[in-house]
Scaffold this motif. Structure first.
Motif, PDB file in Angstrom:
ATOM      1  N   VAL A  96      18.516 -29.292  -3.211  1.00  0.00           N
ATOM      2  CA  VAL A  96      19.165 -30.552  -3.562  1.00  0.00           C
ATOM      3  C   VAL A  96      19.157 -30.724  -5.072  1.00  0.00           C
ATOM      4  CG1 VAL A  96      19.192 -33.047  -3.197  1.00  0.00           C
ATOM      5  CG2 VAL A  96      18.269 -31.533  -1.408  1.00  0.00           C
ATOM      6  N   ARG A  97      20.323 -31.098  -5.625  1.00  0.00           N
ATOM      7  CA  ARG A  97      20.401 -31.431  -7.046  1.00  0.00           C
ATOM      8  C   ARG A  97      20.515 -32.950  -7.177  1.00  0.00           C
ATOM      9  NH1 ARG A  97      24.733 -28.529  -8.822  1.00  0.00           N
ATOM     10  NH2 ARG A  97      23.369 -26.792  -9.329  1.00  0.00           N
ATOM     11  N   ASP A  98      19.527 -33.546  -7.805  1.00  0.00           N
ATOM     12  CA  ASP A  98      19.513 -34.983  -8.037  1.00  0.00           C
ATOM     13  C   ASP A  98      20.278 -35.279  -9.325  1.00  0.00           C
ATOM     14  OD1 ASP A  98      18.953 -37.622  -8.670  1.00  0.00           O
ATOM     15  OD2 ASP A  98      16.875 -37.524  -7.957  1.00  0.00           O
ATOM     16  N   HIS A  99      21.457 -35.848  -9.199  1.00  0.00           N
ATOM     17  CA  HIS A  99      22.305 -36.085 -10.359  1.00  0.00           C
ATOM     18  C   HIS A  99      21.823 -37.259 -11.203  1.00  0.00           C
ATOM     19  CE1 HIS A  99      25.344 -33.067  -9.567  1.00  0.00           C
ATOM     20  NE2 HIS A  99      25.356 -33.428  -8.291  1.00  0.00           N
ATOM     21  N   GLU A 100      20.865 -38.026 -10.691  1.00  0.00           N
ATOM     22  CA  GLU A 100      20.298 -39.116 -11.492  1.00  0.00           C
ATOM     23  C   GLU A 100      19.415 -38.581 -12.616  1.00  0.00           C
ATOM     24  OE1 GLU A 100      20.835 -42.254 -11.494  1.00  0.00           O
ATOM     25  OE2 GLU A 100      21.979 -42.577  -9.660  1.00  0.00           O
ATOM     26  N   ASN A 101      18.619 -37.543 -12.295  1.00  0.00           N
ATOM     27  CA  ASN A 101      17.700 -37.009 -13.315  1.00  0.00           C
ATOM     28  C   ASN A 101      17.926 -35.535 -13.628  1.00  0.00           C
ATOM     29  OD1 ASN A 101      16.523 -35.611 -11.147  1.00  0.00           O
ATOM     30  ND2 ASN A 101      15.074 -37.273 -10.745  1.00  0.00           N
ATOM     31  N   GLY A 102      18.915 -34.916 -12.956  1.00  0.00           N
ATOM     32  CA  GLY A 102      19.237 -33.526 -13.248  1.00  0.00           C
ATOM     33  C   GLY A 102      18.285 -32.511 -12.646  1.00  0.00           C
ATOM     34  N   LYS A 103      17.364 -32.949 -11.805  1.00  0.00           N
ATOM     35  CA  LYS A 103      16.379 -32.029 -11.237  1.00  0.00           C
ATOM     36  C   LYS A 103      16.858 -31.461  -9.910  1.00  0.00           C
ATOM     37  CE  LYS A 103      12.395 -34.313 -13.372  1.00  0.00           C
ATOM     38  NZ  LYS A 103      11.103 -35.014 -13.113  1.00  0.00           N
ATOM     39  N   GLU A 104      16.305 -30.299  -9.563  1.00  0.00           N
ATOM     40  CA  GLU A 104      16.558 -29.672  -8.272  1.00  0.00           C
ATOM     41  C   GLU A 104      15.253 -29.564  -7.503  1.00  0.00           C
ATOM     42  OE1 GLU A 104      20.533 -26.859  -8.693  1.00  0.00           O
ATOM     43  OE2 GLU A 104      18.561 -25.932  -8.381  1.00  0.00           O
ATOM     44  N   TYR A 105      15.371 -29.661  -6.187  1.00  0.00           N
ATOM     45  CA  TYR A 105      14.184 -29.504  -5.348  1.00  0.00           C
ATOM     46  C   TYR A 105      14.619 -29.009  -3.975  1.00  0.00           C
ATOM     47  CZ  TYR A 105      15.643 -34.025  -3.364  1.00  0.00           C
ATOM     48  OH  TYR A 105      16.347 -35.038  -2.775  1.00  0.00           O
ATOM     49  N   GLU A 106      13.641 -28.589  -3.175  1.00  0.00           N
ATOM     50  CA  GLU A 106      13.912 -28.124  -1.818  1.00  0.00           C
ATOM     51  C   GLU A 106      13.393 -29.143  -0.811  1.00  0.00           C
ATOM     52  OE1 GLU A 106      12.393 -24.219  -1.120  1.00  0.00           O
ATOM     53  OE2 GLU A 106      14.176 -23.250  -1.986  1.00  0.00           O
ATOM     54  N   GLU A 107      14.048 -29.175   0.346  1.00  0.00           N
ATOM     55  CA  GLU A 107      13.607 -30.037   1.442  1.00  0.00           C
ATOM     56  C   GLU A 107      13.711 -29.215   2.732  1.00  0.00           C
ATOM     57  OE1 GLU A 107      11.771 -33.329   2.179  1.00  0.00           O
ATOM     58  OE2 GLU A 107      13.128 -33.655   0.484  1.00  0.00           O
ATOM     59  N   SER A 108      12.677 -29.237   3.519  1.00  0.00           N
ATOM     60  CA  SER A 108      12.677 -28.484   4.772  1.00  0.00           C
ATOM     61  C   SER A 108      13.286 -29.317   5.900  1.00  0.00           C
ATOM     62  CB  SER A 108      11.242 -28.094   5.147  1.00  0.00           C
ATOM     63  OG  SER A 108      10.470 -29.258   5.390  1.00  0.00           O
ATOM     64  N   TYR A 109      13.673 -28.633   6.978  1.00  0.00           N
ATOM     65  CA  TYR A 109      14.254 -29.352   8.117  1.00  0.00           C
ATOM     66  C   TYR A 109      13.900 -28.661   9.426  1.00  0.00           C
ATOM     67  CZ  TYR A 109      17.897 -25.680   8.027  1.00  0.00           C
ATOM     68  OH  TYR A 109      18.566 -24.471   8.040  1.00  0.00           O
ATOM     69  N   ASP A 110      13.879 -29.480  10.468  1.00  0.00           N
ATOM     70  CA  ASP A 110      13.875 -28.953  11.833  1.00  0.00           C
ATOM     71  C   ASP A 110      15.313 -28.885  12.361  1.00  0.00           C
ATOM     72  OD1 ASP A 110      10.995 -28.747  12.191  1.00  0.00           O
ATOM     73  OD2 ASP A 110      10.999 -30.937  12.205  1.00  0.00           O
ATOM     74  N   ALA A 111      16.101 -29.889  12.006  1.00  0.00           N
ATOM     75  CA  ALA A 111      17.522 -29.926  12.378  1.00  0.00           C
ATOM     76  C   ALA A 111      18.317 -30.370  11.160  1.00  0.00           C
ATOM     77  CB  ALA A 111      17.742 -30.892  13.537  1.00  0.00           C
ATOM     78  N   LEU A 112      19.413 -29.673  10.919  1.00  0.00           N
ATOM     79  CA  LEU A 112      20.274 -29.974   9.774  1.00  0.00           C
ATOM     80  C   LEU A 112      21.660 -30.315  10.300  1.00  0.00           C
ATOM     81  CD1 LEU A 112      20.832 -29.977   6.676  1.00  0.00           C
ATOM     82  CD2 LEU A 112      21.366 -27.529   6.898  1.00  0.00           C
ATOM     83  N   VAL A 113      22.226 -31.424   9.815  1.00  0.00           N
ATOM     84  CA  VAL A 113      23.570 -31.843  10.208  1.00  0.00           C
ATOM     85  C   VAL A 113      24.459 -31.849   8.966  1.00  0.00           C
ATOM     86  CG1 VAL A 113      24.980 -33.646  11.258  1.00  0.00           C
ATOM     87  CG2 VAL A 113      22.623 -33.292  12.035  1.00  0.00           C
ATOM     88  N   LEU A 114      25.562 -31.126   9.042  1.00  0.00           N
ATOM     89  CA  LEU A 114      26.515 -31.058   7.926  1.00  0.00           C
ATOM     90  C   LEU A 114      27.662 -32.025   8.195  1.00  0.00           C
ATOM     91  CD1 LEU A 114      26.680 -27.191   7.376  1.00  0.00           C
ATOM     92  CD2 LEU A 114      25.154 -28.866   6.301  1.00  0.00           C
ATOM     93  N   SER A 115      27.838 -32.960   7.286  1.00  0.00           N
ATOM     94  CA  SER A 115      28.953 -33.894   7.372  1.00  0.00           C
ATOM     95  C   SER A 115      29.566 -34.073   5.979  1.00  0.00           C
ATOM     96  CB  SER A 115      28.477 -35.247   7.913  1.00  0.00           C
ATOM     97  OG  SER A 115      29.541 -36.162   7.995  1.00  0.00           O
ATOM     98  N   PRO A 116      30.016 -32.952   5.382  1.00  0.00           N
ATOM     99  CA  PRO A 116      30.495 -33.018   3.990  1.00  0.00           C
ATOM    100  C   PRO A 116      31.900 -33.573   3.842  1.00  0.00           C
ATOM    101  CG  PRO A 116      30.665 -30.783   4.805  1.00  0.00           C
ATOM    102  CD  PRO A 116      30.018 -31.576   5.900  1.00  0.00           C
ATOM    103  N   GLY A 117      32.600 -33.768   4.976  1.00  0.00           N
ATOM    104  CA  GLY A 117      33.938 -34.343   4.902  1.00  0.00           C
ATOM    105  C   GLY A 117      35.000 -33.354   4.453  1.00  0.00           C
ATOM    106  N   ALA A 118      36.032 -33.884   3.854  1.00  0.00           N
ATOM    107  CA  ALA A 118      37.161 -33.066   3.394  1.00  0.00           C
ATOM    108  C   ALA A 118      37.563 -33.512   2.003  1.00  0.00           C
ATOM    109  CB  ALA A 118      38.341 -33.192   4.355  1.00  0.00           C
ATOM    110  N   ALA A 119      38.132 -32.594   1.265  1.00  0.00           N
ATOM    111  CA  ALA A 119      38.591 -32.878  -0.093  1.00  0.00           C
ATOM    112  C   ALA A 119      40.117 -32.946  -0.103  1.00  0.00           C
ATOM    113  CB  ALA A 119      38.122 -31.796  -1.056  1.00  0.00           C
ATOM    114  N   ALA A 120      40.644 -33.743  -0.992  1.00  0.00           N
ATOM    115  CA  ALA A 120      42.096 -33.832  -1.128  1.00  0.00           C
ATOM    116  C   ALA A 120      42.664 -32.479  -1.545  1.00  0.00           C
ATOM    117  CB  ALA A 120      42.459 -34.894  -2.158  1.00  0.00           C
ATOM    118  N   VAL A 121      43.718 -32.068  -0.878  1.00  0.00           N
ATOM    119  CA  VAL A 121      44.402 -30.829  -1.237  1.00  0.00           C
ATOM    120  C   VAL A 121      45.073 -31.003  -2.595  1.00  0.00           C
ATOM    121  CG1 VAL A 121      46.295 -29.275  -0.641  1.00  0.00           C
ATOM    122  CG2 VAL A 121      44.773 -30.137   1.157  1.00  0.00           C
TER     123      VAL A 121
END
Length: 561
Positions: A96-121
């Protein structure tokens, strides 16, 4: 998985937000974190054109849920301006990149859900990155458009694309008294609908001063003095504008999934099964980024609609939390309002069915048109609804429906959509029990009438012909107009013989028994009565479905293309 599982959700809006809330209701012990790279976790992106048009005055009205609400009501963490940049499937972590402070970190998961949506063509067209060219996907997008209109005192806007977003933007900008030009690559607005059904939308826009350029491709956009933009068309024409709105569609956001090695479908969306599970058993995907199964056509494709996205989010949450659930697929039920017209549809259009090779076989499609009032005609204010119903000649199963008009349109499509979902037939529509009072409907509701007309065809009570058939009818066909004399004088099919319905029985001797007779009236009802009478007197008669009104719509659509 047992209690205490850790569920990470990438993206909010419809699918991700509904998944998070459902997961909490299903599992009070789970740790749930939502990551959203933008400034809002759940907002009504379908409302953005109306925010630009000042119908929705306050930005806050677009916020469906805030991080605070997620925290206090659901005990869910929401991390805004936090972009998930990578997935490590073997370790079950995300970066994960935190755009508030510019830092990156990792986060673990048991279940991951992707809902990134769509971008305008964004087509590869020169100048689409210029100041004053906008897409409409986020609240910041709509804020920038509003600011441009006000700061530049914009008077002219070019909208590239004539689909849902393009038309909604056109409506709202027209209401703000801007001069609007719509440039559409296809030869009709709303390419997902059939061309004749879009004619009232086209007429409503042109009546309000919109300049509609069909079958035109934008080749480049240039910027002149004082920030004025010029849109260059393939025809060589140019259109000046103070702002340009890009609304040519959306593309699934799949970079994260692709880089993680998840399977993508043939159209480019994330491939999921009925449980919304990806090719990785610990990762689910929902919303505009996934490819879904179309229950009518049997094909897979993205379907960027909020209703299915919410449903998918709930199903993914159920499965993650141990409850068996399945997503049935989609049939593409949608509606758009443009000025005083509403166009709604469920299921694939005739054009799509024919393009996919499904019209004749295996579906064996037939169609009918009707133009009833949206409520009882004796009650003041009845507005015409034009309905196109497509069904199977094999068994009457409903394949799709489209409707357009000023009032009561989406109500009828919703009823037909539910009938389709339950495997219903035109015979079910005949007997559908719907509300009736004169200000709301008729004793024979438009839904009932659509079923009755289609059932008449299947039972062999009448054969139908359609508007395109009259462009070059067989030489031996006899065309009969059964309208009143004043109607015939206002316009009729070339070569048609006029015998009003009231005179038909005593004048049948004037009709040929060795030729096929095609009968028409204004909307198809009187000509149906005539065709029934003629058939019972030994004539070979067919009825023009939807009558002269459908013929005029088809002719206008053909002229526009």
């Amino acid at each position: 998985m047992g209690k205490g599982k850790k569920i990470l959700i990438v993206g909010g809006v419809a699918g991700g937000a509904s998944c998070a809330a459902r997961a909490r209701r299903m599992d009070e012990q789970a740790e749930i974190i939502v990551f959203e790279r933008g400034p809002h976790v759940s907002f009504a992106n379908c409302g953005l054109p109306y925010y630009v048009g000042d119908v929705i005055r306050r930005e806050q009205s677009l916020l469906v849920a805030t991080p605070g609400l997620f925290r206090t009501r659901f005990n869910i963490q929401v991390r805004l301006r936090s972009e998930v940049t990578a997935i490590n499937r073997s370790r079950r972590t995300i970066t994960v990149r935190d755009h508030e402070n510019g830092k990156e970190y990792e986060e673990s998961y048991d279940a991951l859900v992707l809902s990134p949506g769509a971008a305008a063509v964004r087509p590869p067209v020169e100048g689409l990155d210029l100041p004053g060219v906008y897409s409409v996907r986020t609240i910041p997008d709509s804020q920038e458009i509003r600011q441009r209109i006000e700061d530049a005192r914009a008077g002219r806007v070019v909208i590239i694309g004539g689909g849902y977003i393009g038309l909604e933007m056109a409506e709202n900008l027209i209401r703000r008294n801007l001069r609007v030009t719509i440039v559409e690559l296809q030869c009709q607005l709303m390419p997902l609908a059939d061309p004749e059904m879009v004619v009232p939308i086209h007429q409503a826009l042109t009546k309000r001063g919109a300049d509609i350029r069909l079958g035109q491709e934008v080749t480049r956009v240039t910027r002149g003095a004082q920030g004025l933009l010029t849109v260059h068309l393939q025809s060589g024409e140019t259109v000046d504008a103070d702002a340009v709105i890009l609304a040519v569609g959306v593309r699934p956001e799949t970079r994260l999934a692709a880089e993680a090695g998840l399977e993508l479908g043939p159209i480019g969306g994330i491939r999921v099964d009925e449980r919304m599970q990806t090719s990785d058993p610990h990762i689910w995907a929902v919303g505009d980024a996934v490819e879904v199964y179309h229950v009518v056509t049997g094909t897979w494709a993205p379907m960027p609609l909020a209703g299915p996205a919410n449903c998918q989010g709930r199903i993914a949450a159920d499965v993650i939390c141990g409850r068996e659930a399945r997503f049935r697929g989609v049939q593409g039920t949608a509606v758009v309002g443009v000025l005083d017209q509403v166009l709604a549809a469920t299921g694939p259009s005739e054009r799509v069915l024919k393009r996919l090779g499904l019209w004749e076989s295996p579906l064996q499609c037939e169609k009918i048109y009707l133009h009833p009032g949206h409520h009882a005609n004796y009650y003041p204010g009845a507005e015409v609804i034009t309905i196109k119903l497509i069904f199977s000649r094999k068994d009457g199963r409903i394949i799709s429906a489209q409707a357009v008009g000023k009032e009561g349109v989406e109500k009828r499509i919703d009823v037909i959509s539910m009938a389709m979902q339950m495997g219903g037939t035109v015979f079910d529509l005949e007997e559908a029990e719907v509300c009736y009072a004169p200000q709301f409907g008729s004793a024979k509701d438009p839904v009932n009438l659509a079923g009755m007309i289609a059932a008449n065809v299947l039972r062999g009570d009448v054969e139908v012909v359609h508007a395109p058939d009259l462009t070059a009818p067989p030489a031996d066909v006899f065309i009969l107009d059964v309208r009143e004399p004043f109607e015939f004088k206002r316009g009729h099919v070339e070569g048609a013989v006029h015998i009003p319905l009231g005179d038909l029985r005593r004048r049948m001797h004037e009709l040929p028994r060795d030729r096929e007779i095609w009968v028409y009236c204004f909307v198809g009802q009187r000509s149906y009565v005539a065709a029934r009478a003629l058939r019972q007197h030994g004539f070979r008669a067919k009825n023009l479905s939807g009558g002269h009104r459908s013929l005029l719509m088809w002719q206008k659509a053909a002229a526009l293309s």
